[in-house]
Design an enzyme around this catalytic site. Sequence first.
Site, PDB file in Angstrom:
ATOM      1  N   HIS A  48      20.516  50.342 -44.078  1.00  0.00           N
ATOM      2  CA  HIS A  48      21.769  49.889 -44.694  1.00  0.00           C
ATOM      3  C   HIS A  48      22.458  48.911 -43.750  1.00  0.00           C
ATOM      4  CE1 HIS A  48      25.904  51.216 -46.577  1.00  0.00           C
ATOM      5  NE2 HIS A  48      25.715  49.904 -46.621  1.00  0.00           N
ATOM      6  N   GLU A  75      19.621  48.638 -48.218  1.00  0.00           N
ATOM      7  CA  GLU A  75      20.874  49.127 -48.791  1.00  0.00           C
ATOM      8  C   GLU A  75      21.993  48.164 -48.432  1.00  0.00           C
ATOM      9  OE1 GLU A  75      20.384  53.958 -49.121  1.00  0.00           O
ATOM     10  OE2 GLU A  75      21.657  53.122 -47.551  1.00  0.00           O
ATOM     11  N   HIS A 199      20.803  61.532 -50.324  1.00  0.00           N
ATOM     12  CA  HIS A 199      22.068  61.812 -49.639  1.00  0.00           C
ATOM     13  C   HIS A 199      22.205  63.314 -49.403  1.00  0.00           C
ATOM     14  CE1 HIS A 199      25.748  60.037 -47.985  1.00  0.00           C
ATOM     15  NE2 HIS A 199      26.296  61.216 -48.220  1.00  0.00           N
TER      16      HIS A 199
END
Length: 256
Positions: A48, A75, A199
Amino acid sequence: MSHPPKLRLGVNVDHIATLRNARGGRAPDPVRAALLAIEAGADGITAHLREDRRHIRDDDMARLKAQISRPLNFEMAATEEMVRIALATKPHACCLVPERREELTTEGGLDVVGQHNALAPAIARLSEAGIRVSLFIAADPAQIEMAARLRAPVIEIHTGGWCDAITDGHHDKADAEWQRIVAGARQAYAAGLEVHAGHGLDYATAEQIAALPEIRELNIGYFIMGEALFVGLAESVRTMRAAMDRGRDRATGATA
């Protein structure tokens, strides 16, 4: 009933970069971690690039794309800057996520219903460049319906609420969150979307969710890196892979 395809494991290397940046310098190197994770059984690597560059940096993304032998999942927030970087990097996939500077980690899913006008151009530009776009969303019927309308081929279901409820011992909430995930995966699959999830997953929750035949990929980082402090990165990846495979062995259906 038929057996679904093997569940893919994407390993997120953000937290290797977090550790590096805590002291500065170049070590530990997230690219080295990515290569080791792939050797241990990861099917892809996720990273990310946040707007504040708090962990992964621009050169990390470039090096990951150049050096890893498996798909790179980039991400990012759907900003003009990030779209431009993604188009230059040309990863296999881009997962669009919400981003707030004050959060420690991504705290919720994208509001694709409220932000569809802003998201549509980013999805179109990335898709036209041959980049597979996924949307990180809650297992909410309206969000899933809008994701399908936006023609992003993939959604990633936010599993944080379910995992947190389990950790906190809130069994009723965990059960309710689990049922939302099950229903959301089925809805998305029926709408023609490829379904990923991630997550907060650990060995136990990854094994449980792996039994959902509609889900094709799990993206996991923090737990794997935390376990790696005690058992080593290769061992934590292998143990996660084994947990997912055990769960997948219990899945039937959704073979297309």
